[in-house]
Structure formats: structure tokens, C-alpha cells
Design an enzyme around this catalytic site. Structure first.
Site, mmCIF file in Angstrom:
data_model
loop_
_atom_site.group_PDB
_atom_site.id
_atom_site.type_symbol
_atom_site.label_atom_id
_atom_site.label_comp_id
_atom_site.label_asym_id
_atom_site.label_seq_id
_atom_site.Cartn_x
_atom_site.Cartn_y
_atom_site.Cartn_z
ATOM 1 N N ASP A 71 7.616 -7.056 -2.790
ATOM 2 C CA ASP A 71 6.439 -7.871 -2.465
ATOM 3 C C ASP A 71 5.621 -8.210 -3.708
ATOM 4 O O ASP A 71 5.858 -7.657 -4.789
ATOM 5 C CB ASP A 71 5.557 -7.154 -1.422
ATOM 6 N N ASN A 140 -1.442 2.824 7.364
ATOM 7 C CA ASN A 140 -1.347 2.172 8.682
ATOM 8 C C ASN A 140 0.104 1.961 9.125
ATOM 9 O O ASN A 140 0.366 1.275 10.099
ATOM 10 C CB ASN A 140 -2.086 0.821 8.667
ATOM 11 N N HIS A 142 2.493 0.465 7.327
ATOM 12 C CA HIS A 142 3.223 -0.688 6.782
ATOM 13 C C HIS A 142 4.321 -0.242 5.821
ATOM 14 O O HIS A 142 4.205 0.792 5.169
ATOM 15 C CB HIS A 142 2.283 -1.729 6.153
ATOM 16 N N GLU A 147 2.564 -5.575 7.848
ATOM 17 C CA GLU A 147 1.398 -4.930 8.440
ATOM 18 C C GLU A 147 1.578 -4.819 9.955
ATOM 19 O O GLU A 147 2.314 -5.629 10.553
ATOM 20 C CB GLU A 147 0.152 -5.784 8.152
HETATM 21 C C1 F6R Z 1 4.357 -1.658 -2.558
HETATM 22 C C2 F6R Z 1 4.450 -1.705 -1.097
HETATM 23 C C3 F6R Z 1 3.556 -0.928 -0.217
HETATM 24 C C4 F6R Z 1 3.242 0.485 -0.723
HETATM 25 C C5 F6R Z 1 2.310 1.195 0.246
HETATM 26 C C6 F6R Z 1 1.941 2.580 -0.256
HETATM 27 O O1 F6R Z 1 5.342 -2.477 -3.156
HETATM 28 O O2 F6R Z 1 5.262 -2.423 -0.609
HETATM 29 O O3 F6R Z 1 4.120 -0.839 1.055
HETATM 30 O O4 F6R Z 1 4.442 1.193 -0.840
HETATM 31 O O5 F6R Z 1 1.148 0.447 0.411
HETATM 32 O O6 F6R Z 1 1.185 2.442 -1.414
HETATM 33 P P1 F6R Z 1 0.857 3.704 -2.339
HETATM 34 O O7 F6R Z 1 2.162 4.197 -2.838
HETATM 35 O O8 F6R Z 1 0.006 3.156 -3.446
HETATM 36 O O9 F6R Z 1 0.170 4.700 -1.475
#
Ligand code: F6R
Length: 249
Positions: A71, A140, A142, A147
Site C-alpha cells: 500500500d 481495527n 485491517h 479497513e
Molecule cells: C502497512 C500496512 C498496515 C500496517 C498496520 C499495522 O503497509 O499495510 O496494515 O501493517 O497498520 O501498523 P503498525 O505495524 O505500525 O502497527
């Protein structure tokens, strides 16, 4: 689905690096290209440090590696310090000497983000199935930036980030207003086009969402629940994030 609850984030990183190294060494021996699906955020940071260490000290060879990221924020150019391309350069690419034409991420500052999402979907579709897909997880539920919403888009798309995600990610920006409110993300279809999915979760904030893997439901309210449908998923957590799993008892 395999669950590994390890002592701390360092052990989690070492285990994830072991999984990647095993596939890299076996494909390197055969001279085959290795396709790694990569994530950003804090979860894989120690993993990238460990891969860099193995590259420098143990000769782990990345010359047959192609990387594909999940992403990118809409509106951030690759020189913006919070863009995911910048993150990947700083935290991995520059250190493992991977050529720029073998790394793929959506373009955050494309004139038409919807078109860019379609371009990225097609590009990733035309690449071979990834050997490994590294994932983090949002509080959440995701994965990538899929989301919780109904319906979920299966393909790469432009997504409105939830308030929860914007707030969680504001720790990387000067303030919450600077966090982009939209992103381009792979959908579940591309995430599933990987032979092995390795999800990393560490810290107390992830324990609630991680414990939800123990129920048998699949719901668009928790996009990570769809991972239950993939044939090979390894969830690696530290003791804090894994306290609800009770798999080592
Ligand atoms: C990042 C991504 C997100 C993160 C998630 C957890 O490329 O796709 O899904 O993996 O938001 O983020 P952290 O690791 O910062 O807690």
C-alpha cells in the site's frame, strides 16, 4: 493457521527472518527469482533490521529478490519522509542493494489514484505468485489498508482511512492533520496470491485484535478474519500481543 507466541519483538523478527531466509536460500541455490510481499509500519522494522544484518554479516543474497508492497498513502511523493516508498528505501532497500526496477509500490502522487490502483492491480497480477507475504495488523483488524467496511473491495483500490487508523498512524507525523486520509491498497485477492502469509503483531495494543483469530467467524468488520481461508498462514506475536491466544499452554 499456525500461531507462534514468542518472548519479545526481537524473537518475532528473528523467526520471521528465518522463514524468509529459508525460502531465499533454497531459491538462490536453484537460481530462481524470489518474490517477497512486504509491509510498512512499525511491525516489520526489526525484521528488516535482521535481514540487513544477515545480508551484511552472513552474506544473505538479495540479488534474486523482487519486492511487492501492499500500500501507499495517496498524495505523498516518494521523497516525502512518511511515504511508504521512502520508508522502504530507508529501512531496507538502500541497505540490501536491491535495484529500483525490482521493487514495486503504488505511486502515492499519481494524478489519478483510481487509475493508479487499477495499474497496480494489473502489474501485481502479472507477477508470479509471491513466495511470502509479510503483514502487520491494525488495531481495527485491517490488513494492508483493507479497513473494516461492508462491502470490502477484493482488488487494489483507493480507500478512505478510518479515524482509528489515521489516529494510530499520527504517531509518525507532526500531528493528526498531516496524516493522509486516503491510501491505495491491495485488496484481499492480491494479498492471498502468496504461497505463505506471515503476520507479525507485537505489543499490548494488538492483543485484542489478535485474540479474535481464536473465534471461528469471518466478517468484513475484521478484514484480518479472512486470513482463516488461506491455506498457509503463520501468525507470529510477542507475549504481549499473543496473550489472548494461549497456544503455548
Ligand atoms: C502497512 C500496512 C498496515 C500496517 C498496520 C499495522 O503497509 O499495510 O496494515 O501493517 O497498520 O501498523 P503498525 O505495524 O505500525 O502497527
Amino acid at each position: 493457521m499456525e500461531f507462534l507466541v514468542l518472548k519479545d519483538s526481537k524473537e518475532v523478527a528473528v523467526k520471521a527472518a528465518d522463514i524468509i531466509e529459508e525460502i531465499m536460500r533454497s531459491k538462490n541455490e536453484k537460481g530462481e527469482e524470489i518474490y517477497l510481499g512486504l509491509a510498512t509500519g512499525s511491525s516489520p522494522l526489526k525484521l528488516y533490521e535482521e535481514l540487513i544484518r544477515r545480508h551484511r554479516e552472513e552474506g544473505l543474497d538479495f540479488s534474486n529478490v523482487t519486492t511487492v508492497n501492499l500500500d501507499e498513502y495517496v498524495g505523498l511523493s516518494e521523497s516525502h519522509s512518511q511515504s511508504y516508498r521512502y520508508y522502504m528505501r530507508e529501512n531496507l532497500f538502500n541497505e540490501i542493494e536491491i535495484p529500483i526496477n525490482k521493487v514495486y509500490l503504488p505511486k502515492g502522487n499519481a494524478d489519478n489514484p483510481e487509475e493508479e490502483a487499477r495499474r497496480y492491480e494489473k502489474l501485481v497480477d502479472e507477477l508470479p505468485v509471491r513466495d511470502i507475504q509479510i503483514l502487520g495488523i491494525g488495531v481495527n483488524g485491517h490488513i494492508a489498508f483493507n479497513e473494516p467496511e461492508n462491502p470490502l473491495s477484493s482488488v487494489t483500490h483507493v480507500v478512505n482511512l478510518t479515524k482509528e487508523t489515521v489516529e494510530a498512524n499520527s504517531r509518525f507525523f507532526n500531528n493528526v492533520d498531516e496524516v493522509p486520509k486516503t491510501a491505495i491498497t491491495m485488496g484481499l485477492k492480491q494479498i492471498f496470491r502468496s504461497k505463505h502469509i506471515v503476520l507479525i503483531a507485537t505489543g499490548n495494543t494488538k492483543s485484542e485484535v489478535v485474540s479474535k483469530f481464536m473465534d471461528n467467524y469471518i466478517t468484513t468488520d475484521n478484514p484480518s478474519s479472512f486470513l482463516k481461508l488461506h491455506p498457509k498462514v503463520t501468525i507470529i506475536t510477542d507475549e504481549k500481543a499473543g496473550k489472548g491466544l494461549k497456544v503455548n499452554d
